[in-house]
Design a protein around this motif. Structure first.
Motif, short mmCIF file in Angstrom:
data_model
loop_
_atom_site.label_atom_id
_atom_site.label_comp_id
_atom_site.label_asym_id
_atom_site.label_seq_id
_atom_site.Cartn_x
_atom_site.Cartn_y
_atom_site.Cartn_z
N GLU A 1 0.82 -1.21 0.00
CA GLU A 1 0.00 0.00 0.00
C GLU A 1 0.85 1.26 0.00
OE1 GLU A 1 -0.51 -2.55 1.85
OE2 GLU A 1 -2.50 -3.28 1.33
N VAL A 2 2.02 1.18 0.60
CA VAL A 2 2.95 2.32 0.60
C VAL A 2 3.77 2.35 -0.68
CG1 VAL A 2 4.97 3.32 1.72
CG2 VAL A 2 3.08 2.47 3.10
N VAL A 3 4.18 1.20 -1.14
CA VAL A 3 5.02 1.12 -2.35
C VAL A 3 4.23 1.51 -3.60
CG1 VAL A 3 6.38 -0.42 -3.82
CG2 VAL A 3 6.48 -0.66 -1.32
N LYS A 4 3.00 1.09 -3.67
CA LYS A 4 2.21 1.24 -4.91
C LYS A 4 2.10 2.67 -5.42
CE LYS A 4 -2.25 0.04 -6.95
NZ LYS A 4 -3.57 -0.62 -6.70
N PRO A 5 1.76 3.68 -4.57
CA PRO A 5 1.65 5.04 -5.10
C PRO A 5 2.95 5.55 -5.72
CG PRO A 5 0.66 4.90 -2.92
CD PRO A 5 1.40 3.63 -3.13
N TYR A 6 4.08 5.22 -5.11
CA TYR A 6 5.37 5.62 -5.68
C TYR A 6 5.62 4.91 -7.00
CZ TYR A 6 6.27 7.58 -1.06
OH TYR A 6 6.19 8.29 0.10
N LEU A 7 5.29 3.62 -7.04
CA LEU A 7 5.49 2.86 -8.26
C LEU A 7 4.65 3.42 -9.39
CD1 LEU A 7 6.78 0.40 -9.62
CD2 LEU A 7 4.88 -0.98 -8.76
N LEU A 8 3.40 3.71 -9.12
CA LEU A 8 2.53 4.29 -10.14
C LEU A 8 3.02 5.67 -10.58
CD1 LEU A 8 -0.97 3.32 -8.70
CD2 LEU A 8 0.14 2.34 -10.71
N ASP A 9 3.44 6.46 -9.62
CA ASP A 9 3.86 7.83 -9.91
C ASP A 9 5.11 7.86 -10.78
OD1 ASP A 9 3.56 10.66 -9.63
OD2 ASP A 9 5.22 10.64 -8.22
N TYR A 10 6.07 7.01 -10.45
CA TYR A 10 7.36 7.08 -11.14
C TYR A 10 7.48 6.14 -12.33
CZ TYR A 10 8.81 10.05 -7.31
OH TYR A 10 8.90 11.09 -6.42
N THR A 11 6.41 5.39 -12.64
CA THR A 11 6.40 4.62 -13.88
C THR A 11 5.43 5.20 -14.88
OG1 THR A 11 4.77 3.08 -12.96
CG2 THR A 11 7.10 2.46 -12.80
N PHE B 1 16.18 -4.41 -16.66
CA PHE B 1 15.04 -4.06 -15.82
C PHE B 1 14.66 -2.59 -15.92
CE2 PHE B 1 17.22 -7.68 -13.91
CZ PHE B 1 16.18 -8.61 -13.88
N ASP B 2 13.35 -2.35 -15.90
CA ASP B 2 12.83 -0.98 -15.89
C ASP B 2 12.83 -0.40 -14.48
OD1 ASP B 2 11.94 -0.77 -18.70
OD2 ASP B 2 10.50 -2.33 -18.15
N VAL B 3 12.58 -1.26 -13.49
CA VAL B 3 12.43 -0.82 -12.11
C VAL B 3 13.14 -1.79 -11.17
CG1 VAL B 3 10.79 -0.26 -10.26
CG2 VAL B 3 10.17 0.20 -12.64
N ILE B 4 13.79 -1.25 -10.14
CA ILE B 4 14.29 -2.04 -9.02
C ILE B 4 13.58 -1.55 -7.77
CG2 ILE B 4 16.29 -2.55 -7.55
CD1 ILE B 4 18.06 -2.35 -10.01
N ILE B 5 13.01 -2.48 -7.01
CA ILE B 5 12.37 -2.14 -5.74
C ILE B 5 13.07 -2.90 -4.63
CG2 ILE B 5 10.25 -2.06 -4.40
CD1 ILE B 5 8.69 -2.25 -7.02
N GLU B 6 13.74 -2.18 -3.73
CA GLU B 6 14.39 -2.86 -2.61
C GLU B 6 13.91 -2.26 -1.31
OE1 GLU B 6 16.86 -2.20 -0.24
OE2 GLU B 6 17.14 -0.06 -0.66
N LYS B 7 13.58 -3.14 -0.37
CA LYS B 7 13.12 -2.71 0.94
C LYS B 7 14.05 -3.28 2.00
CE LYS B 7 8.85 -4.17 0.94
NZ LYS B 7 7.56 -4.34 1.63
N GLY B 8 15.05 -2.51 2.37
CA GLY B 8 15.98 -2.92 3.41
C GLY B 8 17.13 -3.77 2.94
#
Length: 270
Positions: free
Chosen positions: A93-103, A192-199
């Motif tokens: 829920e936190v990651v999704k808005p950023y992902l949508l915004d920056y893609t 890759f178009d996107v890298i998502i790393e959490k910690g």
């Protein structure tokens, strides 16, 4: 489906997280995660010495959270958190808005039009037992690659993927792999178009000198030109992050330094 540890120092049970962070928009400060762990290694010898094994690199770690043995033990059910499923730092829920915004528009792709979600290739380093792969797939992102250096983490991901709805064609589109973030496969270059790393980068930083910098270089190598790296981090010192994500090679789209505890940093490869 081809089947390395999450690296997180703040963890939230998935259901509780969703109550705290539902629909968090990109322009506000992130809330403090439920749990915050020390980066001190003072408790490591007492509680986890029997899991240290023969990995010489663990001796260079700044904290227990920087040791492979700690994460291997956790996925075997001998750690601090649920071995089956945990959302590290923040959930989807936190990651999704950023992902949508920056893609959208010129975010994660070189073109100036929005890219179909199903064609966006996403890499998830240090996937651990985080259910984000399931969330991404259910949200329409099907070109997914996740890795961890712990075999136990990959086994957990295999189990989690079984919860996808019947008929999901994830076997052909989701790749899981045991890898070292400092030396990723050659064939992943510019993939890759996107890298998502959490910690993940937090734990890599805590694993010893030079590992953070080398991993960022590998991320850059694997990311397409114009691609975006989203980093949720609360441990890496600001000066280390700035040096690693050099402004000559990365454009800082969002600086999460003012976020509480764990910041969302968004960077585009130049």
């Amino acid at each position: 489906m081809a089947f390395s540890t999450p690296c997180a120092f703040t963890a939230t049970p998935r259901t509780t997280h969703r109550l705290l962070h539902h629909n968090c928009p990109p322009n506000i400060r992130l809330e403090e995660p439920l749990y915050q762990f020390t980066t001190s290694s003072s408790e490591f010898d007492k509680d986890y010495s029997k899991f240290q094994g023969d990995d010489d690199e663990d001796a260079n770690a700044r904290s227990q959270f920087g040791t492979k043995s700690y994460w291997d033990a956790m996925y075997e059910g001998m750690g601090d958190f649920d071995a089956d499923e945990y959302s590290w730092y923040y959930g989807f829920e936190v990651v999704k808005p950023y992902l949508l915004d920056y893609t959208a528009n010129d975010g994660a792709v070189v073109s100036n039009k929005k890219q179909d979600k199903s064609t966006i290739s996403i890499l998830i380093p240090g996937c651990g037992n985080d259910p984000m792969l399931i969330d991404l797939y259910n949200a329409g992102y099907h070109r997914l690659t996740a890795f961890d250096y712990s075999e136990g983490a990959i086994e957990r991901q295999k189990s989690l993927l079984e919860y996808l709805p019947s008929g999901s064609n994830y076997v052909d589109t989701v790749e899981l792999s045991v890898e070292d973030a400092r030396a990723l496969p050659k064939e992943w270059e510019q993939s890759f178009d996107v890298i998502i790393e959490k910690g993940a980068l937090d734990a890599i930083y805590l694993s010893g000198d030079g590992n953070f910098e080398q991993s960022v270089k590998e991320f850059s190598r694997c990311l397409k030109s114009g691609g975006v790296c989203m980093s949720f981090s609360g441990v890496v010192p600001e000066e280390v992050r700035r040096d690693g994500f050099d402004g000559k090679k990365w454009k800082w789209l969002r600086d999460g330094s003012e976020d509480l505890k764990a910041g969302c940093f968004v960077l585009r490869k130049i």
